[in-house]
Design an enzyme around this catalytic site. Structure first.
Site, PDB file in Angstrom:
ATOM      1  N   ASP A  22       2.355  -0.987  -4.839  1.00 29.27           N
ATOM      2  CA  ASP A  22       2.723   0.263  -5.382  1.00 29.27           C
ATOM      3  C   ASP A  22       4.083   0.722  -4.611  1.00 29.27           C
ATOM      4  O   ASP A  22       4.132   0.542  -3.615  1.00 29.27           O
ATOM      5  CB  ASP A  22       1.632   1.334  -5.326  1.00 29.27           C
ATOM      6  CG  ASP A  22       1.810   2.542  -6.299  1.00 29.27           C
ATOM      7  OD1 ASP A  22       2.831   2.521  -7.123  1.00 29.27           O
ATOM      8  OD2 ASP A  22       1.326   3.613  -6.125  1.00 29.27           O
ATOM      9  N   GLY A  23       4.942   1.173  -5.477  1.00 34.30           N
ATOM     10  CA  GLY A  23       6.038   2.005  -4.690  1.00 34.30           C
ATOM     11  C   GLY A  23       7.359   1.569  -5.167  1.00 34.30           C
ATOM     12  O   GLY A  23       8.378   1.773  -4.607  1.00 34.30           O
ATOM     13  N   TRP A  27      10.799   3.347  -4.431  1.00 30.44           N
ATOM     14  CA  TRP A  27      11.899   2.589  -3.376  1.00 30.44           C
ATOM     15  C   TRP A  27      13.299   2.675  -3.874  1.00 30.44           C
ATOM     16  O   TRP A  27      14.292   2.874  -3.277  1.00 30.44           O
ATOM     17  CB  TRP A  27      11.334   1.234  -3.056  1.00 30.44           C
ATOM     18  CG  TRP A  27      12.250   0.266  -2.088  1.00 30.44           C
ATOM     19  CD1 TRP A  27      12.039   0.208  -1.002  1.00 30.44           C
ATOM     20  CD2 TRP A  27      13.352  -0.312  -2.481  1.00 30.44           C
ATOM     21  NE1 TRP A  27      12.952  -0.645  -0.231  1.00 30.44           N
ATOM     22  CE2 TRP A  27      13.975  -1.115  -1.442  1.00 30.44           C
ATOM     23  CE3 TRP A  27      14.025  -0.593  -3.746  1.00 30.44           C
ATOM     24  CZ2 TRP A  27      14.974  -1.615  -1.146  1.00 30.44           C
ATOM     25  CZ3 TRP A  27      15.165  -1.442  -3.612  1.00 30.44           C
ATOM     26  CH2 TRP A  27      15.561  -1.991  -2.474  1.00 30.44           C
ATOM     27  N   HIS A  39      11.678  -3.426  -8.592  1.00 33.12           N
ATOM     28  CA  HIS A  39      10.944  -4.573  -9.185  1.00 33.12           C
ATOM     29  C   HIS A  39      11.413  -5.821  -8.469  1.00 33.12           C
ATOM     30  O   HIS A  39      10.448  -6.595  -8.276  1.00 33.12           O
ATOM     31  CB  HIS A  39      10.806  -4.524 -10.666  1.00 33.12           C
ATOM     32  CG  HIS A  39      10.227  -3.484 -11.166  1.00 33.12           C
ATOM     33  ND1 HIS A  39       9.037  -2.923 -10.780  1.00 33.12           N
ATOM     34  CD2 HIS A  39      10.476  -2.675 -12.327  1.00 33.12           C
ATOM     35  CE1 HIS A  39       8.880  -1.697 -11.337  1.00 33.12           C
ATOM     36  NE2 HIS A  39       9.579  -1.450 -12.376  1.00 33.12           N
ATOM     37  N   LEU A 133      -4.682 -21.557  -0.402  1.00 31.55           N
ATOM     38  CA  LEU A 133      -4.636 -20.323  -0.945  1.00 31.55           C
ATOM     39  C   LEU A 133      -4.729 -20.166  -2.528  1.00 31.55           C
ATOM     40  O   LEU A 133      -3.833 -21.028  -3.099  1.00 31.55           O
ATOM     41  CB  LEU A 133      -3.293 -19.698  -0.455  1.00 31.55           C
ATOM     42  CG  LEU A 133      -3.011 -18.080  -0.726  1.00 31.55           C
ATOM     43  CD1 LEU A 133      -4.382 -17.196  -0.299  1.00 31.55           C
ATOM     44  CD2 LEU A 133      -1.707 -17.618  -0.415  1.00 31.55           C
ATOM     45  N   ARG A 196      -5.963   5.574  -4.426  1.00 29.17           N
ATOM     46  CA  ARG A 196      -6.763   5.432  -5.641  1.00 29.17           C
ATOM     47  C   ARG A 196      -6.755   4.010  -5.962  1.00 29.17           C
ATOM     48  O   ARG A 196      -6.164   3.162  -5.470  1.00 29.17           O
ATOM     49  CB  ARG A 196      -6.012   6.108  -6.904  1.00 29.17           C
ATOM     50  CG  ARG A 196      -5.501   7.510  -6.956  1.00 29.17           C
ATOM     51  CD  ARG A 196      -4.918   7.883  -8.387  1.00 29.17           C
ATOM     52  NE  ARG A 196      -3.828   7.337  -8.523  1.00 29.17           N
ATOM     53  CZ  ARG A 196      -2.560   7.908  -7.907  1.00 29.17           C
ATOM     54  NH1 ARG A 196      -2.448   8.951  -7.321  1.00 29.17           N
ATOM     55  NH2 ARG A 196      -1.355   7.229  -8.192  1.00 29.17           N
TER      56      ARG A 196
END
Length: 244
Positions: A22-23, A27, A39, A133, A196
């Protein structure tokens, strides 16, 4: 010679870390840039997080990339996000191979363009044998929709006589989720200071430790992930067995 004290072994990392990224927009806004710039920088942060997770020994990393609610954003922004997604799906397969990463995507693919779905499927197939991973990207994902879909599938199987309704348990329900083949997250991180869950992995996060950091996602660093893992190790996980 005086005996040297034994070195305390480092605790094992969480097996599965999930992140709500998020952000990006904030930014970009803080720098007078278009949201697309946020993005793009956020995509760079994804690569940092993946590399750092591998070095820390985390086996599963799940990133909330695009929610089913994100279609409500301005059309131009959605278009830019899909263009960015296409770019990384086409051009970062070598990165996945280089780092031994298995790629997978969860969410409803019906609304994604056919070329994006085809590239997702190619990337999943090409990286299926990697086991250092597992990187899971949640695209057009919403947890309530996932749970509803799982319930519908189980109901259809019960109606067809393939499942005894009295025998349905948590394990059987979980087997119908997108994440049926991977363990539930041990740790959820959300960036940007918001506190949240935002309809993300509602079933799977039942016993996860939740850590909220103020860092905006494009600035999320290797140290931020290490700090979150350190905070995870300082917590006592009870799974509801004992009171506080």
């Amino acid at each position: 010679m005086e005996a040297q004290p034994l070195q305390r072994a480092s605790p094992p990392p969480p097996v599965h870390v999930a992140i709500i990224m998020d952000g990006n927009g904030r930014w970009a806004k803080a720098r007078g840039l278009p949201r697309t710039a946020g993005h793009k920088r956020g995509a760079e942060a994804v690569k940092r997080a993946v590399e750092s997770a591998g070095k820390l020994g985390i086996r599963y990393l799940t990133l909330f990339s695009f929610s089913s609610e994100n279609w409500r954003r301005p059309l131009a922004e959605v278009t830019d996000l899909m263009t960015l997604l296409r770019y990384y799906l086409r051009n970062e397969v070598h990165f996945l191979h280089e780092h031994g990463i298995r790629f997978r995507s969860i969410g409803d693919r019906a609304r994604l363009d056919a070329d994006i779905v085809a590239q997702i499927e190619r990337t999943e197939s090409a990286t299926a044998a990697h086991d250092r991973l597992t990187l899971t990207i949640a695209l057009n994902y919403g947890a309530r929709a996932e749970l509803t879909t799982a319930a519908r599938r189980i109901a259809c199987e019960a109606a067809a006589g393939r499942i005894d309704p009295q025998q349905i348990d948590e394990a059987q329900f979980a087997a119908h989720l997108y994440t049926a083949d991977i363990p539930d997250p041990d740790l959820l991180i959300r960036t940007s200071g918001e506190k949240r869950i935002s309809n993300f992995l509602l079933w799977q996060l039942a016993y996860a430790e939740l850590i909220f950091v103020d860092t905006l996602w494009p600035d999320f660093s290797n140290q931020d992930l290490q700090d979150a893992v350190g905070e995870f190790h300082r917590r006592e996980r009870r799974y509801g067995a004992t009171g506080g």
